[in-house]
Write an enzyme that holds these catalytic residues in place. Structure first.
Site, mmCIF file in Angstrom:
data_model
loop_
_atom_site.group_PDB
_atom_site.id
_atom_site.type_symbol
_atom_site.label_atom_id
_atom_site.label_comp_id
_atom_site.label_asym_id
_atom_site.label_seq_id
_atom_site.Cartn_x
_atom_site.Cartn_y
_atom_site.Cartn_z
ATOM 1 N N HIS A 371 0.807 -1.213 0.000
ATOM 2 C CA HIS A 371 0.000 0.000 0.000
ATOM 3 C C HIS A 371 0.837 1.259 0.000
ATOM 4 O O HIS A 371 0.384 2.309 -0.417
ATOM 5 C CB HIS A 371 -1.039 -0.068 1.106
ATOM 6 C CG HIS A 371 -2.096 -1.033 0.700
ATOM 7 N ND1 HIS A 371 -1.937 -2.387 0.866
ATOM 8 C CD2 HIS A 371 -3.241 -0.857 0.006
ATOM 9 C CE1 HIS A 371 -2.979 -3.001 0.330
ATOM 10 N NE2 HIS A 371 -3.782 -2.109 -0.197
ATOM 11 N N ARG A 477 -10.445 3.160 -2.573
ATOM 12 C CA ARG A 477 -9.843 2.553 -1.381
ATOM 13 C C ARG A 477 -10.071 3.497 -0.204
ATOM 14 O O ARG A 477 -9.333 4.472 -0.035
ATOM 15 C CB ARG A 477 -8.345 2.333 -1.599
ATOM 16 C CG ARG A 477 -7.993 1.275 -2.638
ATOM 17 C CD ARG A 477 -6.474 1.088 -2.710
ATOM 18 N NE ARG A 477 -6.084 -0.147 -3.344
ATOM 19 C CZ ARG A 477 -5.636 -0.255 -4.601
ATOM 20 N NH1 ARG A 477 -5.547 0.810 -5.355
ATOM 21 N NH2 ARG A 477 -5.285 -1.428 -5.091
ATOM 22 N N ARG A 513 -15.153 0.727 -1.623
ATOM 23 C CA ARG A 513 -14.779 -0.483 -0.911
ATOM 24 C C ARG A 513 -14.704 -0.120 0.569
ATOM 25 O O ARG A 513 -14.059 0.865 0.939
ATOM 26 C CB ARG A 513 -13.417 -0.980 -1.368
ATOM 27 C CG ARG A 513 -12.969 -2.147 -0.504
ATOM 28 C CD ARG A 513 -11.683 -2.737 -0.952
ATOM 29 N NE ARG A 513 -10.544 -1.908 -0.624
ATOM 30 C CZ ARG A 513 -9.319 -2.186 -1.056
ATOM 31 N NH1 ARG A 513 -9.111 -3.224 -1.838
ATOM 32 N NH2 ARG A 513 -8.309 -1.427 -0.724
ATOM 33 N N GLU A 612 -10.922 -12.247 -3.512
ATOM 34 C CA GLU A 612 -9.495 -12.155 -3.207
ATOM 35 C C GLU A 612 -8.946 -13.416 -2.551
ATOM 36 O O GLU A 612 -7.746 -13.559 -2.384
ATOM 37 C CB GLU A 612 -9.234 -10.974 -2.274
ATOM 38 C CG GLU A 612 -9.690 -9.646 -2.853
ATOM 39 C CD GLU A 612 -9.303 -8.454 -2.010
ATOM 40 O OE1 GLU A 612 -8.377 -7.742 -2.380
ATOM 41 O OE2 GLU A 612 -9.943 -8.250 -0.954
ATOM 42 N N ASN A 635 -4.414 -8.588 -6.784
ATOM 43 C CA ASN A 635 -3.207 -8.453 -5.938
ATOM 44 C C ASN A 635 -3.274 -9.432 -4.775
ATOM 45 O O ASN A 635 -2.324 -10.157 -4.486
ATOM 46 C CB ASN A 635 -3.076 -7.038 -5.382
ATOM 47 C CG ASN A 635 -3.052 -5.989 -6.473
ATOM 48 O OD1 ASN A 635 -2.808 -6.312 -7.624
ATOM 49 N ND2 ASN A 635 -3.326 -4.751 -6.115
ATOM 50 N N ASP A 636 -4.417 -9.440 -4.108
ATOM 51 C CA ASP A 636 -4.561 -10.358 -2.981
ATOM 52 C C ASP A 636 -4.883 -11.769 -3.450
ATOM 53 O O ASP A 636 -4.470 -12.739 -2.834
ATOM 54 C CB ASP A 636 -5.664 -9.863 -2.030
ATOM 55 C CG ASP A 636 -5.110 -8.836 -1.062
ATOM 56 O OD1 ASP A 636 -3.996 -9.060 -0.549
ATOM 57 O OD2 ASP A 636 -5.774 -7.812 -0.826
ATOM 58 N N ARG A 646 2.669 -10.487 -0.846
ATOM 59 C CA ARG A 646 2.828 -9.511 -1.926
ATOM 60 C C ARG A 646 3.767 -8.377 -1.548
ATOM 61 O O ARG A 646 4.184 -7.593 -2.392
ATOM 62 C CB ARG A 646 1.454 -8.943 -2.336
ATOM 63 C CG ARG A 646 0.781 -8.138 -1.265
ATOM 64 C CD ARG A 646 -0.674 -7.855 -1.590
ATOM 65 N NE ARG A 646 -0.900 -6.488 -1.999
ATOM 66 C CZ ARG A 646 -2.100 -5.924 -2.107
ATOM 67 N NH1 ARG A 646 -3.201 -6.629 -1.863
ATOM 68 N NH2 ARG A 646 -2.238 -4.695 -2.477
ATOM 69 N N CYS A 683 -9.924 -5.259 -10.498
ATOM 70 C CA CYS A 683 -9.391 -3.995 -9.984
ATOM 71 C C CYS A 683 -7.977 -4.133 -9.433
ATOM 72 O O CYS A 683 -7.417 -3.181 -8.924
ATOM 73 C CB CYS A 683 -10.315 -3.384 -8.944
ATOM 74 S SG CYS A 683 -10.479 -4.400 -7.473
HETATM 75 C C1 PEP Z 1 -6.375 -6.278 -4.780
HETATM 76 O O1 PEP Z 1 -6.114 -6.981 -3.804
HETATM 77 O O2 PEP Z 1 -6.144 -6.617 -5.949
HETATM 78 C C2 PEP Z 1 -6.953 -4.939 -4.601
HETATM 79 C C3 PEP Z 1 -7.365 -4.241 -5.614
HETATM 80 O O3 PEP Z 1 -7.009 -4.470 -3.336
HETATM 81 P P1 PEP Z 1 -5.739 -3.862 -2.570
HETATM 82 O O4 PEP Z 1 -4.609 -3.771 -3.562
HETATM 83 O O5 PEP Z 1 -6.138 -2.527 -2.063
HETATM 84 O O6 PEP Z 1 -5.526 -4.859 -1.505
HETATM 85 MG MG MG Z 2 -6.913 -6.445 -1.846
#
Ligand code: PEP
Ligand code: MG
Length: 752
Positions: A371, A477, A513, A612, A635-636, A646, A683
């Site tokens: 993040h 976010r 979200r 996720e 991503n998750d 990650r 996303c």
């Molecule tokens: C993800 O996990 O792909 C996502 C969009 O959420 P974040 O990156 O904020 O965890």
């Molecule tokens: Mg995520």
């Protein structure tokens, strides 16, 4: 020229004998070049080895060139024909080498008379080991067949040469010094891009355990108590200015970001401790250092993220006081126009650095989808992540060129390197035409309608999203305003931020979200004990369901702000149908309470969830029936499917979007959404990666939500894709069970 290639290949097979017969490793390489030159009928054969940390390709063995050049002829990756062959991992064959504009002449090497030139890279997978070069004085001497043979030889030799290289570097002191990084010798460090951009500036090193060395050097001059008091006033003024500036620019997250530091200056105990020391005869800089040091230690002794964060604040205040005392405030602050090298940073640090106009960040921990990277992208701070702790030992004010497009960090770059980058940056800045090329709506080559939406991290992103014609917000976010505050924002505070977002989107859809904290997003003011595995702990929707009061305040704020908007709400990290239904129930209760309070709100917002976690795959059809939409957070999803953190640079090479389970999992999710006629969007970062857009379109994804600066690229890629063809490729790709097979088709992961 006729050569006995069959014999050559056989001899290569007998190399192990050669290895045993050789006296020393240098001699081994020499024997190889002699053998190859004999079989290739080439007057010259040379081996260059590549040292990636110093970015040097070094001549290590030669037959035919001046033996004195061994160890002395060096070039960078991409430099000269051999450097180019290795950089681009392809053979280069020239009838007359000098005709190629990339030819580089090395005085004293003795290659004047050799016209024919063939360089073949020695690689293992994508790892660059070196280059094998053969040369002849006769023009146009090497043919297609020679290229094939030399390629076969180098591929057989690659492992052995790599081992030799490694052993040589252990044995030779000089080589050892190049491999074991010494700060003064660092030239090029490769990292991964956290936030793209470019910076050329002096480095300032932020260590977690010390104050700046720069300040320590200046302890000799005598200062007075009144100098110290002036330094306090100057520091206070600066901090107030930063606070004001950041509030104007980053309204949603700036709230009291410098408070802790301003408060310290107002803390009598802290200030008096320094004053007492000064009055007892200690020179003010020393007094500041002593007291600050004590405070830092006190904070660090407590195992609590909140206090750890504060210890950096104390160090910052110490450095700033010293700066204002010693530099009489001339420099203003430590970070302006500099590149910060830090072991770790908190999101609030990124905001502080942004308000102090930092030029770039080099971070020694964290991942590209962490993040902090996401925030840096929104703050437009170029950032590279690299696991190279030696960078912390660079001398103060070292010049750094941060190429956060490629992930390269050049230390004390030569003028030609920095000039090239300046030109590139100028071109990049001049790309104002980009806004004209973006499209309000997007269709694929064969007419399928697709949507490009924006991921919004800070309200500051919205302006660009509008200019780039995003069709809405696919992911807002909401956690950033939470992360940087010193306490939970109230419903009212949240409402003001969310309303601003809604108003600025003039009717376009907005997907909120709900709070997604935990993992690498810690709330400094919420400490509930140390978690061994924070990514598997009290994260995301789990936090919201545990703290229903906080959850429902957020939902009320969203429902109120989105009263007349095209409103969607989604929950992060849902692991079961039960969790989803429980969260949905709290939305219903929040609506009920708003009705009771006679406050207007959106009564029919769409409610969806983020996909996720692997656990939802088996119940995906059930979730598709219960939800209004899905949004896939790749991503998750990748992190949890593959059990690869990650944010952990050490396992970044295992974080593979193209793993067959990821691709098949995505297809399964999208199929379920299509079956139950529910919208599905992507996303996570896969949505903007050019290697996956055709795949995603091929499995039926039509909604892509991406960080704003990726919008034009994604629009262009969609327009250039033929979905019918993409579908065919998907069918083929999904039959492949091996990572490697897919990697060969789809290619390895790109830098961001
Ligand atoms: C993800 O996990 O792909 C996502 C969009 O959420 P974040 O990156 O904020 O965890
Ligand atoms: Mg995520």
């Amino acid at each position: 020229m006729k050569r006995d290639h069959t014999k050559l290949i056989c001899d290569i097979g007998e190399l192990s004998d050669l290895f045993i017969d050789s006296v020393g490793l240098d001699n081994f390489l020499q024997n190889i070049v002699f053998m190859i030159s004999e079989h290739m009928n080439s007057e010259v054969c040379s081996i260059y080895l590549y040292y990636e940390w110093t970015d040097e390709l070094v001549l290590k063995a030669t037959k035919g060139l001046n033996p004195e050049s061994i160890g002395n002829v060096k070039m960078r990756l991409g430099e000269g024909l051999s450097g180019l062959a290795l950089k681009e991992i392809r053979p280069i064959c020239e009838g007359n080498a000098r005709n190629n504009p990339n030819f580089k002449y090395f005085p004293g090497i003795g290659e004047e008379q050799f016209e024919s030139f063939l360089a073949v890279p020695i690689v293992r997978g994508r790892t660059r080991i070196g280059v094998m070069v053969v040369q002849n004085s006769k023009r146009n001497c090497f043919e297609e067949e020679d290229i094939k043979v030399l390629r076969a030889i180098t591929s057989q030799l690659a492992n052995t040469i790599e081992t030799t290289k490694l052993l040589m570097s252990f044995n030779e002191t000089a080589a050892k010094q190049r491999i074991v990084l010494k700060p003064r010798e660092l030239k090029l460090v490769q990292g991964r891009v956290g936030a793209s951009g470019f910076a050329f500036a002096e480095a300032v090193i932020v260590k977690t355990d010390s104050l700046s060395a720069l300040s320590l050097q200046q302890l000799q001059t005598q200062y007075s108590l009144s100098d110290f008091q002036q330094a306090i006033q100057a520091t206070e003024k600066q901090l107030e200015l930063f606070q004001k500036e950041i509030e104007d620019r980053l309204f949603d997250v700036a709230s009291l970001i410098f408070t802790a530091q301003i408060l310290m200056l107002k803390d009598k105990v802290f200030v008096d401790a320094i004053v007492d020391l000064i009055q007892s005869g200690v020179n003010p800089p020393q007094a500041i250092l002593e007291v600050v040091h004590k405070y830092v230690l006190m904070f660090q002794l407590i195992p609590n993220a909140y206090l750890k964060e504060k210890s950096q604040d104390v160090k910052d205040i110490g450095n700033r006081l010293l700066q204002n005392l010693i530099g009489h405030g001339e420099k203003g602050n430590d970070y302006e126009g500099r590149i910060v090298i830090a072991e770790e940073l908190f999101p609030s640090d990124a905001l502080k650095l942004s308000s102090q106009k930092v030029a770039g960040i080099i971070l020694l921990s964290g991942g590209t989808s962490s993040h902090l990277s996401i925030l840096s992208r929104s703050l437009n701070i170029p950032m590279v992540i690299t696991d190279t702790p030696q960078l912390l030992d660079l001398p103060p004010a070292t010049k750094i060129l941060l190429d956060a497009e490629q992930g390269n960090i050049y230390i004390n770059p030569t003028p030609d390197v920095s000039d090239t980058f300046r030109q590139r940056e100028d071109t990049r800045k001049n790309l104002s035409s980009i806004k004209d090329s973006v499209m309000p709506t997007t269709h694929t080559q064969d007419g399928a309608r697709a949507y490009v939406l924006a991921n919004i991290n800070l309200l500051g992103d919205v302006k660009a999203a509008r200019e780039l014609k995003a069709e809405g917000i696919g992911l807002y976010r909401t956690e950033f305003p939470f992360i940087v505050r010193s306490d939970f924002p109230t419903e009212e505070e949240q409402f003001v931020i969310y309303k601003k977002l809604v108003d600025s989107m003039s009717g376009h859809e907005i997907t909120f979200r709900t709070l997604d904290i935990g993992g690498d997003k810690v709330l400094s003011y919420y400490y509930h004990g140390k978690e061994e595995n924070p990514f598997l702990g009290m994260r995301s929707i789990r936090f919201s369901l545990k703290h229903k009061d906080i959850f429902s305040q957020q939902l009320r704020a969203i429902l109120r702000a989105g009263h007349q908007a095209d409103l969607k709400i989604m929950f992060p990290m849902i692991s079961s149908l039960d969790e989803f239904l429980e969260a949905k129930e709290i939305v219903r209760e929040s609506m009920f309470s708003l009705s009771k309070d006679k406050i207007p709100y959106h009564a029919s917002a769409q409610i969806g969830l983020m996909i996720e976690l692997p656990s939802v795959l088996e119940i995906i059809e059930d979730l598709a029936q219960a939800a209004d939409f899905f949004s896939i957070g790749t991503n998750d999803f990748i992190q949890y499917m593959l059990a690869v953190d990650r944010t952990n640079e050490k396992v970044a090479d295992l974080y593979l979007p193209y793993h067959p389970s990821i691709l098949r999992g995505l297809k399964r999710i999208v199929d379920a959404a299509i079956t139950f006629k529910k919208e599905v969007s992507i996303c996570g970062d896969m949505a903007h990666d050019e290697k996956y857009i055709a795949f995603l379109l091929g499995i039926g994804v039509r909604r892509f939500s991406v960080d704003v600066h990726h919008i034009p690229k994604v629009q262009r890629l969609i327009v250039g894709t033929d979905v019918r063809l993409a579908k065919k490729n998907v069918e083929f790709l999904l039959t492949k069970p091996k990572i490697k097979e897919i990697a060969d088709i789809i290619g390895p992961r790109d830098q961001r």
